[in-house]
Design a protein around this motif. Structure first.
Motif, PDB file in Angstrom:
ATOM      1  N   THR A   8      -7.793  -2.983  11.929  1.00  0.00           N
ATOM      2  CA  THR A   8      -7.379  -3.365  10.201  1.00  0.00           C
ATOM      3  C   THR A   8      -6.008  -3.632  10.501  1.00  0.00           C
ATOM      4  O   THR A   8      -5.040  -3.957   9.472  1.00  0.00           O
ATOM      5  N   LEU A   9      -4.868  -2.354  10.844  1.00  0.00           N
ATOM      6  CA  LEU A   9      -3.903  -2.494  11.186  1.00  0.00           C
ATOM      7  C   LEU A   9      -3.331  -3.483  11.812  1.00  0.00           C
ATOM      8  O   LEU A   9      -2.270  -4.182  11.320  1.00  0.00           O
ATOM      9  N   ALA A  10      -3.788  -3.796  12.690  1.00  0.00           N
ATOM     10  CA  ALA A  10      -3.697  -5.163  13.814  1.00  0.00           C
ATOM     11  C   ALA A  10      -3.970  -6.187  12.528  1.00  0.00           C
ATOM     12  O   ALA A  10      -2.862  -7.578  12.887  1.00  0.00           O
ATOM     13  N   ALA A  11      -4.915  -6.479  12.077  1.00  0.00           N
ATOM     14  CA  ALA A  11      -4.737  -7.538  11.293  1.00  0.00           C
ATOM     15  C   ALA A  11      -3.989  -7.645  10.193  1.00  0.00           C
ATOM     16  O   ALA A  11      -3.599  -9.127   9.774  1.00  0.00           O
ATOM     17  N   LEU A  12      -4.047  -6.925   9.159  1.00  0.00           N
ATOM     18  CA  LEU A  12      -2.553  -6.721   8.656  1.00  0.00           C
ATOM     19  C   LEU A  12      -0.350  -7.013   8.980  1.00  0.00           C
ATOM     20  O   LEU A  12      -0.359  -7.852   8.054  1.00  0.00           O
ATOM     21  N   PHE A  13      -0.584  -7.128  10.193  1.00  0.00           N
ATOM     22  CA  PHE A  13       0.312  -7.445  10.747  1.00  0.00           C
ATOM     23  C   PHE A  13       0.414  -8.507  11.134  1.00  0.00           C
ATOM     24  O   PHE A  13       1.451  -9.057  12.450  1.00  0.00           O
ATOM     25  N   THR A  14      -0.821  -9.377  11.807  1.00  0.00           N
ATOM     26  CA  THR A  14      -0.939 -10.595  11.614  1.00  0.00           C
ATOM     27  C   THR A  14      -0.132 -11.527  10.435  1.00  0.00           C
ATOM     28  O   THR A  14       0.153 -11.841   9.927  1.00  0.00           O
ATOM     29  N   HIS A  15       0.662 -12.602  12.018  1.00  0.00           N
ATOM     30  CA  HIS A  15       0.996 -14.119  10.645  1.00  0.00           C
ATOM     31  C   HIS A  15       0.468 -14.838  11.653  1.00  0.00           C
ATOM     32  O   HIS A  15       0.246 -15.326  12.811  1.00  0.00           O
ATOM     33  N   PRO A  16       0.099 -16.139  11.553  1.00  0.00           N
ATOM     34  CA  PRO A  16       0.498 -16.021   9.244  1.00  0.00           C
ATOM     35  C   PRO A  16      -1.226 -14.756   8.821  1.00  0.00           C
ATOM     36  O   PRO A  16      -1.291 -14.443   9.440  1.00  0.00           O
ATOM     37  N   ILE A  64     -12.476 -10.117  -1.155  1.00  0.00           N
ATOM     38  CA  ILE A  64     -11.106  -9.979   0.098  1.00  0.00           C
ATOM     39  C   ILE A  64      -9.590 -10.199  -0.521  1.00  0.00           C
ATOM     40  O   ILE A  64      -9.519 -10.226  -1.628  1.00  0.00           O
ATOM     41  N   THR A  65      -9.152  -9.347   0.159  1.00  0.00           N
ATOM     42  CA  THR A  65      -7.744  -9.011  -0.414  1.00  0.00           C
ATOM     43  C   THR A  65      -6.966 -10.149  -0.237  1.00  0.00           C
ATOM     44  O   THR A  65      -6.744 -11.428   0.566  1.00  0.00           O
ATOM     45  N   ASP A  66      -6.420 -10.729  -0.892  1.00  0.00           N
ATOM     46  CA  ASP A  66      -5.447 -11.812  -1.040  1.00  0.00           C
ATOM     47  C   ASP A  66      -4.360 -12.049  -0.796  1.00  0.00           C
ATOM     48  O   ASP A  66      -3.923 -10.638  -0.233  1.00  0.00           O
ATOM     49  N   LYS A  67      -2.869 -12.818   0.019  1.00  0.00           N
ATOM     50  CA  LYS A  67      -2.596 -12.830   0.982  1.00  0.00           C
ATOM     51  C   LYS A  67      -1.266 -11.914   0.640  1.00  0.00           C
ATOM     52  O   LYS A  67      -0.753 -10.751   1.406  1.00  0.00           O
ATOM     53  N   GLY A  68      -1.069 -11.961  -1.167  1.00  0.00           N
ATOM     54  CA  GLY A  68       0.253 -11.510  -1.415  1.00  0.00           C
ATOM     55  C   GLY A  68       0.249  -9.808  -1.266  1.00  0.00           C
ATOM     56  O   GLY A  68       0.842  -8.899  -0.957  1.00  0.00           O
ATOM     57  N   ALA A  69      -1.018  -9.372  -1.877  1.00  0.00           N
ATOM     58  CA  ALA A  69      -1.888  -8.087  -1.848  1.00  0.00           C
ATOM     59  C   ALA A  69      -1.128  -7.658   0.247  1.00  0.00           C
ATOM     60  O   ALA A  69      -0.898  -6.149  -0.048  1.00  0.00           O
ATOM     61  N   VAL A  70      -1.494  -8.416   0.681  1.00  0.00           N
ATOM     62  CA  VAL A  70      -1.947  -7.905   2.654  1.00  0.00           C
ATOM     63  C   VAL A  70      -0.236  -7.698   2.312  1.00  0.00           C
ATOM     64  O   VAL A  70       0.215  -6.800   3.126  1.00  0.00           O
ATOM     65  N   GLY A  81       7.664   3.111   9.004  1.00  0.00           N
ATOM     66  CA  GLY A  81       7.414   3.374  10.545  1.00  0.00           C
ATOM     67  C   GLY A  81       5.959   3.368  10.926  1.00  0.00           C
ATOM     68  O   GLY A  81       5.994   3.736  12.184  1.00  0.00           O
ATOM     69  N   VAL A  82       5.175   2.999  10.103  1.00  0.00           N
ATOM     70  CA  VAL A  82       3.630   2.171  10.130  1.00  0.00           C
ATOM     71  C   VAL A  82       3.489   0.625  11.399  1.00  0.00           C
ATOM     72  O   VAL A  82       3.388   0.232  10.560  1.00  0.00           O
ATOM     73  N   THR A  83       3.562   0.840  12.430  1.00  0.00           N
ATOM     74  CA  THR A  83       2.834  -0.210  13.096  1.00  0.00           C
ATOM     75  C   THR A  83       2.183  -0.360  14.006  1.00  0.00           C
ATOM     76  O   THR A  83       1.731   0.775  14.616  1.00  0.00           O
ATOM     77  N   PRO A  84       0.869  -1.796  14.126  1.00  0.00           N
ATOM     78  CA  PRO A  84       0.032  -1.667  15.240  1.00  0.00           C
ATOM     79  C   PRO A  84       0.730  -1.479  16.883  1.00  0.00           C
ATOM     80  O   PRO A  84       2.784  -1.421  16.746  1.00  0.00           O
TER      81      PRO A  84
END
Length: 84
Positions: A8-16, A64-70, A81-84
């Motif tokens: 989930t953390l990795a998905a939060l930091f995915t671009h786009p 499903i969480t919208d992009k703004g909330a993500v 300092g929390v990153t994948p």
């Protein structure tokens, strides 16, 4: 952190920014980081973590969480300092 939290953390930091992350997965990740989650009025939830309170809107009727909330969750985690 559990393996699911790491994904989930990795998905939060995915671009786009992804538009398919379930809110319950984000809540679970935050709890895994030590957050306390409190219900507020309507569909708002307060997340207490890093000695801060952040209020988010729990999506409904979809889960499903919208992009703004993500992006908001990502920036908040990154600022502490929390990153994948």
């Amino acid at each position: 952190m559990k393996r699911k939290h790491t994904k989930t953390l990795a998905a939060l930091f995915t671009h786009p920014t992804p538009a398919n992350i379930q809110w319950r997965d984000i809540e679970s990740l935050l709890q895994g980081l030590g957050a306390e989650i409190e219900e507020r009025e309507g569909s708002r939830v307060a997340v207490i973590l890093f000695e801060e309170v952040q209020v988010f809107h729990r999506p409904h009727p979809e889960r499903i969480t919208d992009k703004g909330a993500v992006v908001s969750v990502r920036k908040w985690l990154q600022s502490h300092g929390v990153t994948p």
